[in-house]
Design an enzyme around this catalytic site. Sequence first.
Site, mmCIF file in Angstrom:
data_model
loop_
_atom_site.group_PDB
_atom_site.id
_atom_site.type_symbol
_atom_site.label_atom_id
_atom_site.label_comp_id
_atom_site.label_asym_id
_atom_site.label_seq_id
_atom_site.Cartn_x
_atom_site.Cartn_y
_atom_site.Cartn_z
ATOM 1 N N SER A 145 0.869 -1.178 0.000
ATOM 2 C CA SER A 145 0.000 0.000 0.000
ATOM 3 C C SER A 145 0.908 1.232 0.000
ATOM 4 O O SER A 145 2.092 1.143 0.364
ATOM 5 C CB SER A 145 -0.835 -0.003 1.295
ATOM 6 O OG SER A 145 -1.468 1.239 1.490
ATOM 7 N N TYR A 158 -2.159 -1.106 10.602
ATOM 8 C CA TYR A 158 -2.148 -1.317 9.146
ATOM 9 C C TYR A 158 -0.817 -0.835 8.560
ATOM 10 O O TYR A 158 -0.190 -1.540 7.768
ATOM 11 C CB TYR A 158 -3.325 -0.558 8.533
ATOM 12 C CG TYR A 158 -3.516 -0.767 7.047
ATOM 13 C CD1 TYR A 158 -4.168 -1.887 6.555
ATOM 14 C CD2 TYR A 158 -3.063 0.180 6.122
ATOM 15 C CE1 TYR A 158 -4.370 -2.072 5.184
ATOM 16 C CE2 TYR A 158 -3.254 0.002 4.759
ATOM 17 C CZ TYR A 158 -3.915 -1.127 4.295
ATOM 18 O OH TYR A 158 -4.103 -1.303 2.937
#
Length: 263
Positions: A145, A158
């Site tokens: 990401s 995350y």
Amino acid sequence: MFEDLRERSAVVTGSTSGIGLHMAEALAAQGCNVTINGLGDKDEIEAERKRIAEAHGVEVRFDGANLMDAQETARLVTDAEEAFGAVDILVNNAGMQKVSPIDEFPEDKWDQMIALNLSAVFHATKAALPGMKSRGFGRIVNTASAHGLVASPFKAPYVATKHGVVGFTKSVALETAESGVTVNAICPGYVETPLVTGQIGDTAKARGMTEEEVKNEVILKAQPTKQFVTYEQLNGLLIYLCSDAGASCTGSAYTVDGGWTAQ
Ligand code: NAD
């Protein structure tokens, strides 16, 4: 089409929805036989499996392995290898998100996020590598990401897992550099998937904003293009990395983030 991808065998984790589902179909469109994986309604998954197989004239199998479990994750790969004779391409894509201030972040969600976003990448990679090395060909693509490279508040677990995926990618790439196996990470910015739409409410709560404000002032504000990244834009990079043309690309984290991490 990249002719060299025809009849390769691919496993795409977390491919019953969102980015993974589209990546699985993109590989099928190149002639790969694909194992899809993920959670969801059995009938809907079977309908998608059948649709992709028929649309592209390839074999598509479904494996519902729960990737929070180490043994299940390894079995997903070894069963795919047995069914198709090889796993040439492994896309470690399954992931989850939870947005919350860190002092309120639930312990069990931290454990789940580490298991799914990070440990499953290790277990699947470990299971796939012996076969890839023995055949002298492999492509491992990890969906990290933009949060594998930069941070945002209220997403510490995350961000930790995605930074971990980028580091893991680099290290395994160095280990496999002479074996015909490449290992890369794709770092998308925001893509309009169930994972993103699901976090808008939590972000609104954490930041004291409306959901509309979150979409425009948090999500799209991060991306200079002010556009969501599309599935097709991610698939173009995935297919290139998996092809013979991508053989010298290894150990990198490729952004597809509308300029987000350039800032
Ligand atoms: P999504 O929620 O649409 O899909 C997630 C997939 O993972 C689904 O198929 C789901 O069934 C599967 N999954 C969840 N828990 C699982 C488990 N325990 N075992 C097996 N499969 C499981 O999400 P998405 O947005 O398509 O995200 C896919 C990947 O892309 C994730 O790793 C995510 O972190 C990453 N990513 C997404 C964005 C974005 O904006 N959507 C941006 C950057 C990175």
